[in-house]
Scaffold this motif. Structure first.
Motif, PDB file in Angstrom:
ATOM      1  N   ALA A 148       5.996  77.653  42.292  1.00 59.69           N
ATOM      2  CA  ALA A 148       4.459  77.919  42.337  1.00 59.69           C
ATOM      3  C   ALA A 148       4.266  79.532  42.491  1.00 59.69           C
ATOM      4  O   ALA A 148       3.358  79.919  41.966  1.00 59.69           O
ATOM      5  CB  ALA A 148       3.720  77.016  43.414  1.00 59.69           C
ATOM      6  N   PHE A 149       5.019  80.077  43.251  1.00 60.46           N
ATOM      7  CA  PHE A 149       4.626  81.464  43.757  1.00 60.46           C
ATOM      8  C   PHE A 149       4.943  82.341  42.641  1.00 60.46           C
ATOM      9  O   PHE A 149       4.258  83.280  42.271  1.00 60.46           O
ATOM     10  CB  PHE A 149       5.560  81.827  45.042  1.00 60.46           C
ATOM     11  CG  PHE A 149       5.402  83.072  45.543  1.00 60.46           C
ATOM     12  CD1 PHE A 149       4.279  83.270  46.390  1.00 60.46           C
ATOM     13  CD2 PHE A 149       6.006  84.004  45.055  1.00 60.46           C
ATOM     14  CE1 PHE A 149       4.070  84.589  46.907  1.00 60.46           C
ATOM     15  CE2 PHE A 149       5.745  85.318  45.725  1.00 60.46           C
ATOM     16  CZ  PHE A 149       4.778  85.655  46.525  1.00 60.46           C
ATOM     17  N   ARG A 150       6.276  81.877  41.876  1.00 59.91           N
ATOM     18  CA  ARG A 150       6.554  82.861  40.636  1.00 59.91           C
ATOM     19  C   ARG A 150       5.337  82.510  39.529  1.00 59.91           C
ATOM     20  O   ARG A 150       5.045  83.642  38.793  1.00 59.91           O
ATOM     21  CB  ARG A 150       7.820  82.326  40.047  1.00 59.91           C
ATOM     22  CG  ARG A 150       8.929  82.820  40.925  1.00 59.91           C
ATOM     23  CD  ARG A 150      10.059  82.752  40.095  1.00 59.91           C
ATOM     24  NE  ARG A 150      10.553  81.372  39.746  1.00 59.91           N
ATOM     25  CZ  ARG A 150      11.385  80.729  40.771  1.00 59.91           C
ATOM     26  NH1 ARG A 150      11.726  80.972  41.547  1.00 59.91           N
ATOM     27  NH2 ARG A 150      11.672  79.495  40.287  1.00 59.91           N
ATOM     28  N   ALA A 151       4.888  81.591  39.529  1.00 61.07           N
ATOM     29  CA  ALA A 151       3.539  81.405  38.485  1.00 61.07           C
ATOM     30  C   ALA A 151       2.340  81.347  39.077  1.00 61.07           C
ATOM     31  O   ALA A 151       1.636  80.268  38.661  1.00 61.07           O
ATOM     32  CB  ALA A 151       3.910  80.274  37.567  1.00 61.07           C
ATOM     33  N   LEU A 160      -3.099  79.070  40.019  1.00 61.39           N
ATOM     34  CA  LEU A 160      -4.397  79.199  40.365  1.00 61.39           C
ATOM     35  C   LEU A 160      -5.706  78.852  39.187  1.00 61.39           C
ATOM     36  O   LEU A 160      -6.518  78.417  39.722  1.00 61.39           O
ATOM     37  CB  LEU A 160      -4.571  80.486  40.883  1.00 61.39           C
ATOM     38  CG  LEU A 160      -3.906  81.000  42.315  1.00 61.39           C
ATOM     39  CD1 LEU A 160      -4.303  82.267  42.806  1.00 61.39           C
ATOM     40  CD2 LEU A 160      -4.074  79.783  43.462  1.00 61.39           C
ATOM     41  N   PHE A 161      -5.053  79.329  38.121  1.00 56.18           N
ATOM     42  CA  PHE A 161      -5.956  79.111  36.946  1.00 56.18           C
ATOM     43  C   PHE A 161      -6.297  77.539  36.559  1.00 56.18           C
ATOM     44  O   PHE A 161      -7.224  76.891  36.477  1.00 56.18           O
ATOM     45  CB  PHE A 161      -5.489  79.851  35.718  1.00 56.18           C
ATOM     46  CG  PHE A 161      -6.476  79.369  34.523  1.00 56.18           C
ATOM     47  CD1 PHE A 161      -7.565  80.177  34.439  1.00 56.18           C
ATOM     48  CD2 PHE A 161      -5.743  78.804  33.605  1.00 56.18           C
ATOM     49  CE1 PHE A 161      -8.377  79.714  33.164  1.00 56.18           C
ATOM     50  CE2 PHE A 161      -6.614  78.316  32.378  1.00 56.18           C
ATOM     51  CZ  PHE A 161      -7.933  79.130  32.151  1.00 56.18           C
ATOM     52  N   VAL A 162      -4.897  76.697  36.792  1.00 53.31           N
ATOM     53  CA  VAL A 162      -5.127  75.317  36.596  1.00 53.31           C
ATOM     54  C   VAL A 162      -5.807  74.735  37.549  1.00 53.31           C
ATOM     55  O   VAL A 162      -6.570  73.718  37.392  1.00 53.31           O
ATOM     56  CB  VAL A 162      -3.565  74.878  36.468  1.00 53.31           C
ATOM     57  CG1 VAL A 162      -3.577  73.438  36.434  1.00 53.31           C
ATOM     58  CG2 VAL A 162      -2.872  75.430  35.211  1.00 53.31           C
ATOM     59  N   VAL A 205      -8.947  70.049  47.673  1.00 52.39           N
ATOM     60  CA  VAL A 205      -8.311  68.538  47.504  1.00 52.39           C
ATOM     61  C   VAL A 205      -9.311  67.770  47.312  1.00 52.39           C
ATOM     62  O   VAL A 205      -9.159  66.941  46.414  1.00 52.39           O
ATOM     63  CB  VAL A 205      -7.542  68.491  48.814  1.00 52.39           C
ATOM     64  CG1 VAL A 205      -7.117  66.888  48.846  1.00 52.39           C
ATOM     65  CG2 VAL A 205      -6.552  69.644  48.982  1.00 52.39           C
ATOM     66  N   VAL A 206     -10.606  67.808  47.710  1.00 51.36           N
ATOM     67  CA  VAL A 206     -11.716  66.853  47.735  1.00 51.36           C
ATOM     68  C   VAL A 206     -12.037  66.714  46.017  1.00 51.36           C
ATOM     69  O   VAL A 206     -12.352  65.896  45.389  1.00 51.36           O
ATOM     70  CB  VAL A 206     -12.840  67.263  48.347  1.00 51.36           C
ATOM     71  CG1 VAL A 206     -14.213  66.245  47.992  1.00 51.36           C
ATOM     72  CG2 VAL A 206     -12.727  66.995  49.843  1.00 51.36           C
ATOM     73  N   LEU A 207     -12.388  68.179  45.501  1.00 50.60           N
ATOM     74  CA  LEU A 207     -12.374  68.030  43.883  1.00 50.60           C
ATOM     75  C   LEU A 207     -11.510  67.680  43.264  1.00 50.60           C
ATOM     76  O   LEU A 207     -11.832  66.882  42.046  1.00 50.60           O
ATOM     77  CB  LEU A 207     -12.992  69.564  43.635  1.00 50.60           C
ATOM     78  CG  LEU A 207     -14.413  69.966  44.291  1.00 50.60           C
ATOM     79  CD1 LEU A 207     -14.605  71.500  43.895  1.00 50.60           C
ATOM     80  CD2 LEU A 207     -15.585  69.279  43.694  1.00 50.60           C
ATOM     81  N   LEU A 208     -10.322  67.885  43.598  1.00 50.62           N
ATOM     82  CA  LEU A 208      -9.196  67.358  42.783  1.00 50.62           C
ATOM     83  C   LEU A 208      -9.166  66.047  42.895  1.00 50.62           C
ATOM     84  O   LEU A 208      -8.584  65.047  41.874  1.00 50.62           O
ATOM     85  CB  LEU A 208      -7.831  68.020  43.101  1.00 50.62           C
ATOM     86  CG  LEU A 208      -7.891  69.491  42.806  1.00 50.62           C
ATOM     87  CD1 LEU A 208      -6.197  69.933  43.189  1.00 50.62           C
ATOM     88  CD2 LEU A 208      -7.921  69.925  41.386  1.00 50.62           C
ATOM     89  N   ALA A 262      -0.517  71.983  49.617  1.00 55.65           N
ATOM     90  CA  ALA A 262       0.108  72.370  50.714  1.00 55.65           C
ATOM     91  C   ALA A 262       1.444  73.196  50.272  1.00 55.65           C
ATOM     92  O   ALA A 262       1.825  74.299  50.943  1.00 55.65           O
ATOM     93  CB  ALA A 262       0.254  71.596  51.961  1.00 55.65           C
ATOM     94  N   MET A 263       2.137  72.571  49.440  1.00 59.17           N
ATOM     95  CA  MET A 263       3.481  73.277  49.036  1.00 59.17           C
ATOM     96  C   MET A 263       3.412  74.487  47.794  1.00 59.17           C
ATOM     97  O   MET A 263       4.264  75.022  47.566  1.00 59.17           O
ATOM     98  CB  MET A 263       4.360  72.295  48.605  1.00 59.17           C
ATOM     99  CG  MET A 263       4.912  71.017  49.630  1.00 59.17           C
ATOM    100  SD  MET A 263       5.802  71.862  50.855  1.00 59.17           S
ATOM    101  CE  MET A 263       4.549  72.148  52.231  1.00 59.17           C
ATOM    102  N   THR A 264       2.122  74.503  47.323  1.00 60.05           N
ATOM    103  CA  THR A 264       1.842  75.327  46.298  1.00 60.05           C
ATOM    104  C   THR A 264       0.752  76.419  46.629  1.00 60.05           C
ATOM    105  O   THR A 264       0.913  77.432  46.603  1.00 60.05           O
ATOM    106  CB  THR A 264       1.569  74.466  44.944  1.00 60.05           C
ATOM    107  OG1 THR A 264       0.348  73.894  45.212  1.00 60.05           O
ATOM    108  CG2 THR A 264       2.674  73.524  44.383  1.00 60.05           C
ATOM    109  N   VAL A 265      -0.405  76.050  46.661  1.00 60.41           N
ATOM    110  CA  VAL A 265      -1.565  76.900  46.954  1.00 60.41           C
ATOM    111  C   VAL A 265      -1.448  77.580  48.211  1.00 60.41           C
ATOM    112  O   VAL A 265      -1.906  78.750  48.304  1.00 60.41           O
ATOM    113  CB  VAL A 265      -2.778  76.129  46.485  1.00 60.41           C
ATOM    114  CG1 VAL A 265      -4.036  77.206  46.855  1.00 60.41           C
ATOM    115  CG2 VAL A 265      -2.837  75.759  45.172  1.00 60.41           C
TER     116      VAL A 265
END
Length: 601
Positions: free
Chosen positions: A8-11, A16-18, A371-374, A480-483
């Motif tokens: 996630a950090f490398r991309a 963030l766009f997705v 998280v709520v919107l997703l 939590a693990m990506t964003v």
């Protein structure tokens, strides 16, 4: 599982766009996805009504109920059959197993079984009706009334309104209720009937013989075939009056027209079987049902707009009034809970900012609306409608889904305080916390699984709770693990070593930690006593739970449901009691109001 954070950090730009696109999809889904006031309950009960006027309750049970029951019980999908036999009528309620998903096929099999049992029923048996859609709830009901037009003419306008409403996108069915049944009365002149040597059975036989359509052949003209039919169906009083009846009296020596021995009049069934009233005046009611997947709010707007169009097209003297609109109830339920979600979101954000600091608190708080919107987008994909239970579960989940973000942000900030570089802190945080946080989230998800796995009507109502919990916590862990590490890398500051004075929150937590340390030390010294007390408390709680009343919905001792049955004159006490008992059993079998009783007798 640190690879998830590293990837996630490398991309991060693509990620963030997705996530932004998914948030837009969630916001859009909120206004377009299926919405209801309460969760959808599948009615797994069909009602079968068999009518034979003149037979006693005992004869109805022996000659009608038993053959029908034997035919229905043979269907594997049927769980229970309940029968009520009263004078001239049998009511059979058929319940399908909860695991049966294709109810339409099951009810078709029930209908075939009922029709297959017809030869075993009395030859003079009346209609046997199978009703499998009485559980549908109409989203809009209309009352069509007029003082200037006859019921038959008003019925024509009701059919016109129904045709217009059926063209609205999302309409499933439009039912016309309360239509007076048109009837042709044959009022016999007994003296003329006796003089003609006829009986009422002769009249009935003659009319039955005329109510047929017979093919009489075909005509071939210019290489084209034309079918010929003789239509003997009687439709008007004049048609019936012209029916010829062969007289058995030699003195008459000719067929007798029905009009010579009887007077034929058009009218309405008396007493009427089903009438509808609105504000004390007779009315024809149109009940509009929507498709299950449609949004009650959006569909309500469309159908109300069409109703206004139709109202302007109706002639003067025909009134169309709106009786009920479910859209208003759904809006109050959905938007009311949505306001609670926003209020909870604000409170959670304020709390984390107070206890974590401005930067760390804003990072954690910003994850909550993501998280709520997703979750809403996931609900749309999963087919979970917006309703009180699913939205209330989001409120419950807000306090749970923020935990993962707090742990990750605090761990990242601690590592910065230990002197690690930001990039290394991201890697170690993701690598060391991924599995523990996943285990913690899965524990909570599994706790709610029984609500989804149970096989009963209560679980069908509460299933969306477990679905939304699983969805929101799963998304919370992924975010939590990506964003969260990406936002921490960008915004979270390392603790300032030059600051020696503790803030207010730190001083409060220091006192709490000291108090907790004292209590924990005492419990460790008296650990056997503490464990024994916990065992006794657990056993006592189990015993107290057995003394509590069991019911699905909360209720008040003052709550009452008053049902008045307005029965026609001449109905016996036995018939009244049987009708009330059938009504009470129907309400109780819905399992929503199991304690309903016949309080008034």
């Amino acid at each position: 599982m640190g690879w998830l954070t590293e990837t996630a950090f490398r991309a991060k730009k693509l990620l963030l766009f997705v996530v932004a696109l998914a948030m837009v999809a969630g916001a859009s889904s909120y206004f377009t996805m299926s919405s209801r006031e309460d969760p959808f309950l599948t009615i797994r009960t069909a009602s079968i009504v068999a009518i034979h006027p003149g037979l006693s309750a005992e004869r109805m049970e022996t000659l009608v109920a038993r053959p029908l029951e034997e035919a229905i019980i043979s269907i594997p999908e049927i769980e229970e059959v309940r029968t009520t036999a009263i004078e001239g009528q049998v009511i059979i309620q058929v319940d399908a197993y909860f695991h049966v998903t294709d109810l339409d096929t099951t009810w078709d099999e029930v209908d075939e079984a009922v029709q297959g049992a017809r030869p075993e029923l009395p030859p003079t048996m009346g209609p046997v009706l199978v009703n499998d859609d009485f559980g549908d709830v109409s989203v809009v009901t209309l009352a069509l009334q007029s003082d200037d037009y006859s019921p038959a003419e008003l019925h024509d306008y009701a059919q016109y309104v129904r045709d217009r409403l059926l063209s609205v996108d999302g309409t499933r069915r439009v039912s016309i209720l309360g239509v007076p049944e048109e009837t042709l009365y044959v009022r016999v002149d007994n003296a003329a009937l006796q003089a003609a040597g006829l009986t009422t059975n002769d009249i009935r036989t003659a009319l039955d013989a005329r109510s047929v359509t017979l093919p009489t052949g075909e005509v071939i003209l210019s290489e084209r075939r034309y079918a010929l039919e003789v239509d003997g169906i009687v439709r008007t009083p004049e048609d019936i009056g012209g029916v010829l009846i062969n007289s058995a009296n030699p003195a008459v020596n000719r067929p007798v027209r029905l009009s010579e021995v009887a007077r034929v009049e058009a009218g309405y069934a008396d007493p009427p079987e089903r009438l509808a009233y609105y504000n004390g005046r007779p009315a024809i009611v149109l009940a509009i049902d929507q498709e299950v997947a449609a949004s009650a709010i959006n569909y309500g707007d469309r159908v109300l707009a069409r109703i206004e169009e139709i109202r302007t097209d109706l002639p003067i003297g025909v009134e169309m009034n709106t009786i009920t609109v479910q859209k208003e109830k759904v809006e109050a339920a959905v938007y009311g809970v949505s306001r609670s979600v926003l209020q909870t979101l604000l409170v959670v954000s304020i709390v984390v900012v107070i206890f974590l600091g401005l930067r760390t608190g804003l990072v954690v708080g910003s994850i909550v609306p993501v998280v709520v919107l997703l979750t809403i987008a996931g609900m749309n994909v999963w087919g979970i409608p917006l309703q009180r239970m699913s939205l209330a579960t989001i409120v419950i989940a807000l306090g749970l889904l923020v935990d993962n973000g707090i742990v990750v942000a605090e761990d990242f900030k601690r590592r910065l305080g230990e002197g690690l570089e930001r990039r290394e802190a991201v890697s170690k945080t993701g690598r060391e916390l991924a599995l523990p946080l996943l285990s913690s989230s899965l524990t909570t998800m599994i706790f709610f699984l029984p609500l989804a796995l149970a096989q009963n009507e209560s679980s069908e109502y509460t299933r969306s709770i477990s679905q939304v919990i699983v969805l929101s916590l799963g998304i919370s862990w992924v975010i939590a693990m990506t964003v969260t590490p990406i936002l921490c890398f960008r915004f979270v500051k390392a603790p300032d070593d030059n600051e020696t004075k503790l803030g207010f929150v730190d001083r409060v937590f220091e006192k709490l930690e000291n108090g907790y340390e004292t209590i924990l030390g005492f419990l460790l010294r008296a650990r056997l006593l503490f464990i024994g007390a916990m065992v006794l408390a657990f056993m006592g709680g189990g015993w107290l739970m057995s003394t509590l009343p069991n019911q699905f919905f909360p209720s008040s001792d003052r709550a009452q449901i008053l049902i008045y049955l307005d029965l026609p004159e001449g109905v016996s006490t036995v018939q009244t009691d049987a009708a009330m008992q059938t009504l009470l059993e129907t309400v109780q079998n819905e399992r929503l109001y199991p304690d309903v009783t016949d309080a008034a007798g």
